[in-house]
Structures are given as structure tokens and as C-alpha cells.
Write a protein that holds these residues in place. Structure first.
Motif, short mmCIF file in Angstrom:
data_model
loop_
_atom_site.label_atom_id
_atom_site.label_comp_id
_atom_site.label_asym_id
_atom_site.label_seq_id
_atom_site.Cartn_x
_atom_site.Cartn_y
_atom_site.Cartn_z
N GLU A 38 -18.52 -55.79 31.08
CA GLU A 38 -17.86 -55.52 29.80
C GLU A 38 -18.89 -55.53 28.66
OE1 GLU A 38 -14.75 -54.78 29.13
OE2 GLU A 38 -13.95 -54.98 31.17
N ALA A 39 -19.88 -56.42 28.74
CA ALA A 39 -20.93 -56.45 27.72
C ALA A 39 -21.70 -55.13 27.70
CB ALA A 39 -21.88 -57.62 27.99
N GLU A 40 -22.00 -54.62 28.89
CA GLU A 40 -22.68 -53.33 28.98
C GLU A 40 -21.82 -52.22 28.38
OE1 GLU A 40 -24.22 -50.25 32.49
OE2 GLU A 40 -23.92 -52.38 32.95
N ASN A 41 -20.52 -52.24 28.69
CA ASN A 41 -19.61 -51.22 28.16
C ASN A 41 -19.49 -51.29 26.64
OD1 ASN A 41 -19.13 -50.35 30.77
ND2 ASN A 41 -17.24 -51.55 31.00
N ASN A 42 -19.66 -52.50 26.09
CA ASN A 42 -19.52 -52.70 24.64
C ASN A 42 -20.88 -52.76 23.93
OD1 ASN A 42 -16.49 -53.38 23.82
ND2 ASN A 42 -16.83 -54.22 25.88
N HIS A 43 -21.92 -52.32 24.62
CA HIS A 43 -23.26 -52.21 24.03
C HIS A 43 -23.76 -53.55 23.49
CE1 HIS A 43 -22.57 -47.92 24.41
NE2 HIS A 43 -21.47 -48.04 23.68
#
Length: 221
Positions: free
Chosen positions: A84-89
Motif C-alpha cells: 500500500e505504501a508503494e501504491n501511495n508513493h
């Protein structure tokens, strides 16, 4: 120790496995996000004591990230917080620290976005309860259970009285208050936990008080 309710004994509704290492960690992340005013673009997370020793097995790492992303303790997205962190930059680093802190369940979060930075130190004290013990090097004591104002101000006579007068004019009850400073006569930090929220107009009046430099509002719950 006195308990106010059964939830103080059995802990919060949460994604497991540990109320101290998972739910508490998520709450530290959530309060850091609240004080920062939203999601950072980067966070460096320094882990101490038992947080350092067990953070992968007890899901402390994903709980801290989930909290920074705004996920509450029972949000199932916490399990996949790294994705999720990756998806939310949101970029992140976990750094294992060997030095001792006053509490074994300690995390220091350094949040970045553009030119904005914030450093928060939080401890998980059991049953999902946490305390924030410092912000940008100033000692504080915030539970996160109440609405709070962090008022950075010049360390001079009368500033504290002027701020508390504004709160009194709105009939807001102060549940806890403390003042911290690094050097006499420089910038100090007043931390005020309140039983109710502050209206936008009163918040603007406090920001306009002589000697006040910056006010951060934090919603409790």
C-alpha cells in the motif's frame, strides 16, 4: 493500575498479533500522520528495544506504515501496508537502533514531504495504548486520546496566559498541559490536551496571539 473499561484490559479491536507491538505501533503512526497534517512522501523509522528485536514477527513494521497511511488498528490493509505504501508513493526505511530508550517499545519517526520535516518519538505502553514523548526534540506527553494543540511560541512572560485565556473564553476544559523548551528565551512548546474540539475561529485567534509562532492541531480518539 485502574482500568476504565473492559477494553483497557483486553485491548482494542485490531489486526494482530500484538496489542503492544501491532495496535500500539499503528496508533503511533496515525498520530504522527495527524501531527504532520497528512501523508508524508518519505519516512525513516528508527526502532529501539523490543520493537527492534521483534518488529517483523510481530508486524510492527507494517503497523507503523499502516498508521502513517491513515489505517486504523482494525484495518485489514495493515497486513499489506508495504505494498500500500508503494501504491501511495510513500518511501520508507526501517533502521535498527542499539541504544537504549526509556521504554523498550520505542519508535522514532522522521517524516518528510518537500521542505517539511517532523520527528516524532512514540512508545507503546500496552493494550494498544501509546504515548508521544517528543516532537522535533521537545519533550511532550500526549496520549492521543484527547483533542490536542501543540503551540510553538517565544519563551517569554505572558504568552501561555494569553493562549489559555482564549481557551477559557470558549469554555474549553484542559485535561492536561505541559511546557517544554530547549533554551531560555528561545522557542518553547506548549502542549494542551482538551476535552472538546477547538472552533476554527478560536484556533485562528490563538495563532494570532503575540509570541505564538506555530500551532499544530491534533484530533484525538
Amino acid at each position: 493500575m485502574k482500568f476504565k473499561s473492559v477494553f483497557d484490559i483486553i485491548g482494542p479491536v485490531m489486526v494482530g498479533p500484538s496489542s503492544s507491538h501491532t495496535a500500539g505501533a499503528a496508533r503511533i503512526g496515525m498520530l504522527a500522520r495527524s501531527l504532520f497534517g497528512g501523508q508524508p512522501s518519505k519516512v525513516d523509522i528508527y526502532l529501539y528495544g523490543s520493537f527492534r528485536d521483534t518488529y517483523q514477527g510481530h508486524a510492527t513494521d507494517v503497523a507503523l506504515l499502516g498508521g502513517i497511511l491513515g489505517y486504523d488498528t482494525d484495518d485489514e490493509r495493515i497486513i499489506n501496508a508495504k505494498k500500500e505504501a508503494e501504491n501511495n508513493h510513500l518511501t520508507y526505511n526501517f533502521i535498527e537502533m542499539n541504544e537504549e530508550r526509556s521504554h523498550p517499545n520505542t519508535a522514532v519517526l522522521h517524516l518528510f514531504k518537500g521542505e517539511e520535516e517532523l520527528v516524532i518519538e512514540g512508545v507503546s505502553i500496552g493494550g494498544g495504548k501509546i504515548e508521544l514523548v517528543s516532537i522535533n526534540g521537545y519533550s511532550i506527553n500526549i496520549s492521543g486520546n484527547y483533542h490536542a494543540l501543540l503551540v510553538f511560541h517565544k519563551d517569554e512572560f505572558g504568552t501561555i496566559a494569553r493562549v489559555t485565556t482564549k481557551l477559557g473564553d470558549e469554555q474549553l476544559n484542559i485535561s492536561q498541559m505541559s511546557v517544554s523548551r530547549k533554551e531560555k528565551g528561545q522557542v518553547a512548546l506548549m502542549t494542551v490536551e482538551l476535552d472538546d474540539t477547538v472552533t476554527a475561529s478560536t484556533l485562528e485567534e490563538i495563532r494570532a496571539v503575540k509570541g505564538v509562532d506555530r500551532v499544530i492541531e491534533m484530533t484525538g480518539g
